[in-house]
Design an enzyme around this catalytic site. Structure first.
Site, short mmCIF file in Angstrom:
data_model
loop_
_atom_site.label_atom_id
_atom_site.label_comp_id
_atom_site.label_asym_id
_atom_site.label_seq_id
_atom_site.Cartn_x
_atom_site.Cartn_y
_atom_site.Cartn_z
N GLN A 84 0.81 -1.22 0.00
CA GLN A 84 0.00 0.00 0.00
C GLN A 84 0.84 1.26 0.00
O GLN A 84 0.33 2.37 -0.20
CB GLN A 84 -0.92 0.00 1.21
N CYS A 90 -5.29 0.73 3.53
CA CYS A 90 -5.76 -0.60 3.90
C CYS A 90 -7.27 -0.63 4.14
O CYS A 90 -7.90 -1.67 4.05
CB CYS A 90 -5.03 -1.08 5.14
N HIS A 181 -5.56 -1.12 11.58
CA HIS A 181 -5.05 -1.65 10.31
C HIS A 181 -5.97 -2.76 9.81
O HIS A 181 -6.39 -3.62 10.60
CB HIS A 181 -3.64 -2.19 10.52
#
Length: 243
Positions: A84, A90, A181
């Site tokens: 990413q 994410c 995350h």
């Protein structure tokens, strides 16, 4: 330059001190080794409390006997590990009536205007099934019997230097307020010491961790791995349910 070197030395001390303890996991030098955790967090992680899965989910448990191990990568439905980069993307999901193919809409790691094209859709999502907050038994059942499941968890300072083994740290929290995350649970297994673990696909490139993956201890909702989990219902599922 002095700041980078000092930060690297501090992280190196953490790596050596952690590995000396002979825990279930090891740390190692990687692309984050010259970053402070605050710097890494600002570039790669989500900020603020997350609006994630319902307290009571809608995944349906069945009496089917679950396999002791599962890995969807062996069935050819898990794409390659991505990086990413500094975009911190994410969290990104689109509700446009489908997802464009990677070939038609390559990832750029930059903020910008969505360029979705409905004639380039490679997959469609009809609905989303939520896992009940904290219910690892539901999460395991879904991974075992349905498909890989999107999960969120809390990245802490030592995790950014993860190299191998089954990650487990009592310093993690287990609530929606602390997850930062989003990743993908593609399976589970048991290590040589009998510790069950999740197989998780990360988005920090294939050189991080175990070829871009990590193993997280199962059974303790470690780092909130089951607090914010969901999987898609695709058109193929609807066809099968109506047969």
């Amino acid at each position: 330059m002095k700041h980078r070197f000092a930060t690297f030395l501090k992280n190196l001390e953490l790596i050596k001190a952690t590995n000396k303890k002979k825990l279930s996991y090891t740390l190692g030098i990687n692309e984050f080794a010259d970053l402070t955790f605050d710097e890494m967090r600002s570039m790669y992680l989500m900020n603020g409390e997350q609006n994630c899965s319902a307290t009571k989910g809608n995944h349906v448990l069945t009496n089917v006997k679950l396999s002791t191990e599962k890995d969807w990568r062996t069935e050819g439905i898990v794409s390659d590990v991505k990086n990413q980069a500094h975009c911190g993307s994410c969290w990104t999901f689109r509700y446009n009536g489908g997802l464009d193919t990677e070939e038609s809409y390559p990832y750029t790691a930059e903020d910008g205007t969505c360029k979705f094209l409905d004639n380039k859709v490679g997959a469609q999502v009809y609905d989303v099934v939520n896992i009940t907050e904290g219910a690892e038994n539901e999460l395991k059942h879904a991974v075992a019997t349905v498909r890989p499941v999107s999960v969120a968890f809390e990245v802490i300072d030592s995790f950014m230097l993860y190299k191998s083994g089954v990650f487990s740290d009592p310093g993690c929290h287990d609530s929606p307020q602390t997850v930062n995350h989003a990743v993908l649970a593609v399976g589970y297994g048991v290590n040589e010491n009998g510790t069950p673990y999740w197989i998780i696909k990360n988005s920090w490139g294939a050189n991080w961790g175990i070829n871009g993956y990590f193993h997280m201890e199962m059974g303790k909702n470690m780092c909130g791995i089951a607090t914010c989990a969901a999987y898609p219902v695709v058109p193929e599922d609807l066809k099968e349910s109506n047969m």
